[in-house]
Write a protein that holds these residues in place. Structure first.
Motif, PDB file in Angstrom:
ATOM      1  N   PHE A  40      38.118  46.617  46.703  1.00 39.37           N
ATOM      2  CA  PHE A  40      38.023  45.947  47.998  1.00 39.37           C
ATOM      3  C   PHE A  40      37.246  44.637  47.964  1.00 39.37           C
ATOM      4  CE2 PHE A  40      34.052  48.497  48.455  1.00 39.37           C
ATOM      5  CZ  PHE A  40      33.188  47.527  48.949  1.00 39.37           C
ATOM      6  N   LEU A  41      36.397  44.436  46.938  1.00 34.42           N
ATOM      7  CA  LEU A  41      35.560  43.240  46.942  1.00 34.42           C
ATOM      8  C   LEU A  41      36.311  41.958  46.567  1.00 34.42           C
ATOM      9  CD1 LEU A  41      32.648  42.783  47.731  1.00 34.42           C
ATOM     10  CD2 LEU A  41      32.029  42.843  45.319  1.00 34.42           C
ATOM     11  N   PRO A  42      37.223  41.953  45.596  1.00 29.36           N
ATOM     12  CA  PRO A  42      37.905  40.695  45.254  1.00 29.36           C
ATOM     13  C   PRO A  42      38.649  40.044  46.418  1.00 29.36           C
ATOM     14  CG  PRO A  42      38.164  42.259  43.470  1.00 29.36           C
ATOM     15  CD  PRO A  42      37.538  43.017  44.601  1.00 29.36           C
ATOM     16  N   PRO A  43      39.407  40.791  47.259  1.00 29.49           N
ATOM     17  CA  PRO A  43      40.036  40.116  48.399  1.00 29.49           C
ATOM     18  C   PRO A  43      39.014  39.523  49.370  1.00 29.49           C
ATOM     19  CG  PRO A  43      41.007  42.288  48.068  1.00 29.49           C
ATOM     20  CD  PRO A  43      39.823  42.195  47.164  1.00 29.49           C
ATOM     21  N   LEU A  95      32.552  53.142  51.422  1.00 32.54           N
ATOM     22  CA  LEU A  95      33.062  52.242  50.391  1.00 32.54           C
ATOM     23  C   LEU A  95      31.922  51.629  49.592  1.00 32.54           C
ATOM     24  CD1 LEU A  95      35.954  50.363  52.230  1.00 32.54           C
ATOM     25  CD2 LEU A  95      36.138  52.223  50.578  1.00 32.54           C
ATOM     26  N   PHE A  96      30.856  51.256  50.292  1.00 31.50           N
ATOM     27  CA  PHE A  96      29.727  50.626  49.614  1.00 31.50           C
ATOM     28  C   PHE A  96      29.038  51.584  48.649  1.00 31.50           C
ATOM     29  CE2 PHE A  96      29.605  48.103  53.713  1.00 31.50           C
ATOM     30  CZ  PHE A  96      30.180  46.975  53.160  1.00 31.50           C
ATOM     31  N   LEU A 138      52.947  40.938  61.873  1.00 33.97           N
ATOM     32  CA  LEU A 138      51.637  40.892  61.232  1.00 33.97           C
ATOM     33  C   LEU A 138      51.738  40.199  59.876  1.00 33.97           C
ATOM     34  CD1 LEU A 138      50.794  44.659  61.875  1.00 33.97           C
ATOM     35  CD2 LEU A 138      50.463  42.741  63.440  1.00 33.97           C
ATOM     36  N   VAL A 139      50.762  39.370  59.582  1.00 32.71           N
ATOM     37  CA  VAL A 139      50.737  38.620  58.322  1.00 32.71           C
ATOM     38  C   VAL A 139      49.990  39.439  57.274  1.00 32.71           C
ATOM     39  CG1 VAL A 139      49.970  36.522  57.171  1.00 32.71           C
ATOM     40  CG2 VAL A 139      50.847  36.413  59.522  1.00 32.71           C
ATOM     41  N   GLN A 140      50.666  39.683  56.140  1.00 31.35           N
ATOM     42  CA  GLN A 140      50.048  40.385  55.013  1.00 31.35           C
ATOM     43  C   GLN A 140      49.684  39.365  53.938  1.00 31.35           C
ATOM     44  OE1 GLN A 140      48.479  43.001  54.331  1.00 31.35           O
ATOM     45  NE2 GLN A 140      49.715  44.503  53.228  1.00 31.35           N
ATOM     46  N   TYR A 141      48.378  39.173  53.713  1.00 31.82           N
ATOM     47  CA  TYR A 141      47.923  38.246  52.688  1.00 31.82           C
ATOM     48  C   TYR A 141      48.156  38.831  51.297  1.00 31.82           C
ATOM     49  CZ  TYR A 141      45.145  36.695  56.765  1.00 31.82           C
ATOM     50  OH  TYR A 141      44.720  36.301  58.007  1.00 31.82           O
ATOM     51  N   PRO A 142      48.327  37.983  50.284  1.00 29.63           N
ATOM     52  CA  PRO A 142      48.503  38.501  48.913  1.00 29.63           C
ATOM     53  C   PRO A 142      47.203  39.065  48.360  1.00 29.63           C
ATOM     54  CG  PRO A 142      48.392  36.104  48.906  1.00 29.63           C
ATOM     55  CD  PRO A 142      48.428  36.515  50.344  1.00 29.63           C
ATOM     56  N   GLY A 143      47.351  39.951  47.348  1.00 26.90           N
ATOM     57  CA  GLY A 143      46.194  40.477  46.641  1.00 26.90           C
ATOM     58  C   GLY A 143      45.618  41.747  47.212  1.00 26.90           C
ATOM     59  N   ARG A 144      46.336  42.414  48.114  1.00 29.90           N
ATOM     60  CA  ARG A 144      45.836  43.646  48.725  1.00 29.90           C
ATOM     61  C   ARG A 144      47.000  44.569  49.085  1.00 29.90           C
ATOM     62  NH1 ARG A 144      42.821  39.846  52.342  1.00 29.90           N
ATOM     63  NH2 ARG A 144      43.498  38.568  50.594  1.00 29.90           N
ATOM     64  N   ALA A 146      26.403  41.985  44.697  1.00 30.10           N
ATOM     65  CA  ALA A 146      25.417  42.660  45.541  1.00 30.10           C
ATOM     66  C   ALA A 146      25.104  41.830  46.783  1.00 30.10           C
ATOM     67  CB  ALA A 146      24.144  42.924  44.742  1.00 30.10           C
ATOM     68  N   GLU A 147      24.977  40.521  46.625  1.00 32.91           N
ATOM     69  CA  GLU A 147      24.721  39.656  47.777  1.00 32.91           C
ATOM     70  C   GLU A 147      25.897  39.662  48.759  1.00 32.91           C
ATOM     71  OE1 GLU A 147      21.953  35.999  46.289  1.00 32.91           O
ATOM     72  OE2 GLU A 147      23.914  36.193  45.311  1.00 32.91           O
ATOM     73  N   LEU A 148      27.109  39.653  48.215  1.00 36.95           N
ATOM     74  CA  LEU A 148      28.277  39.664  49.074  1.00 36.95           C
ATOM     75  C   LEU A 148      28.378  40.972  49.851  1.00 36.95           C
ATOM     76  CD1 LEU A 148      30.838  38.353  50.098  1.00 36.95           C
ATOM     77  CD2 LEU A 148      32.010  39.081  48.009  1.00 36.95           C
TER      78      LEU A 148
END
Length: 253
Positions: free
Chosen positions: A165-168, A155-156, A46-52, A139-141
């Protein structure tokens, strides 16, 4: 396994390695259930992306090519000489596709490419009328994410969690928004598309556009559900993966 690659369920006797790329905003934990379902059929990585998660604080990838370069740069962690198949959901399907292209150009033909929850890469992803994520407020995102029903509603409603959770999600949406499809040689490997019948972003017709990307076999599996349908159909998905691979007799010790 290094920063980029994780393994939850090793299957050293399996005939094929399966390299899995998560969706936008996702991490390897999103594939824990899939990894358990397919182990033995394949040896999942499994690929783990950076930043999380355990890579929190690392700079996000900015382009699809950045992820592909990094994954190919740690190739010894997921390529041991056995046939390699690629799996990706949503944004992950794009990354798996671009990785398959690179491997093919190198003469390392993938055993199969599984693309889930993603319209064909030659089609635009951003819905008509939706602004680029660079121009969207938080808010739009969040409203856009709610439309895909892939995030726990708790979460919301938890303001203290949104900065986590929003920046990634924003970073990965930018990768998708700014992805530029390039014409190129068609793949030689089988391409297997999976899509939900109620996905608001991917119609069945759009999923079938993946057929343009290969001169090998193509199939499209339509399952009940929206954009995040995989976990509701894991036994079926495991069977689809097994049926497409060159060595179907593999089993765990």
């Amino acid at each position: 396994m290094g920063d980029w690659i994780r393994c939850f369920h090793p299957a050293p006797a399996a005939g094929t390695r399966l390299l899995c790329f998560p969706h936008a905003g996702g991490s390897v934990s999103a594939y824990h259930a899939l990894s358990a379902a397919v182990t033995g059929v394949v040896d999942p990585r499994l690929v783990q992306y950076p930043g999380r998660q355990d890579r929190y604080g690392e700079p996000f990838a900015e382009r699809a090519g950045d992820v592909v370069d990094a994954v190919l740069g740690v190739r010894s962690q997921w390529d041991d000489g056995r046939p390699v198949a690629l799996f990706g959901h949503s944004m992950g399907a794009l990354l798996a596709f671009e990785t398959a292209r690179r491997l093919t150009a190198e003469g390392r033909l993938p055993a199969a490419l599984f693309v889930s929850g993603r319209r064909g890469p030659s089609l635009p992803w951003r819905p008509a009328g939706r602004r680029p994520v660079r121009e969207m407020s938080d808010a739009e995102l969040i409203e856009d994410m709610k439309g895909l029903s892939g995030t726990d509603n708790e979460l919301f409603s938890s303001p203290e969690l949104i900065p986590l959770f929003l920046p990634p999600v924003r970073a990965d949406y930018r990768i998708v928004d700014e992805y530029e499809y390039r014409e190129g040689p068609r793949l030689d490997c089988p391409v297997i598309a999976l899509t939900g019948d109620a996905d608001p972003r991917v119609t069945v017709e759009a999923a079938r556009v993946w057929e343009r990307e290969t001169q090998g076999a193509f199939s499209c599996h339509v399952l009940t559900g929206g954009h995040f349908f995989l976990d509701d159909h894991l036994p079926y998905v495991a069977d689809v993966i097994a049926a497409a691979l060159p060595d179907r007799s593999a089993a765990t010790p």
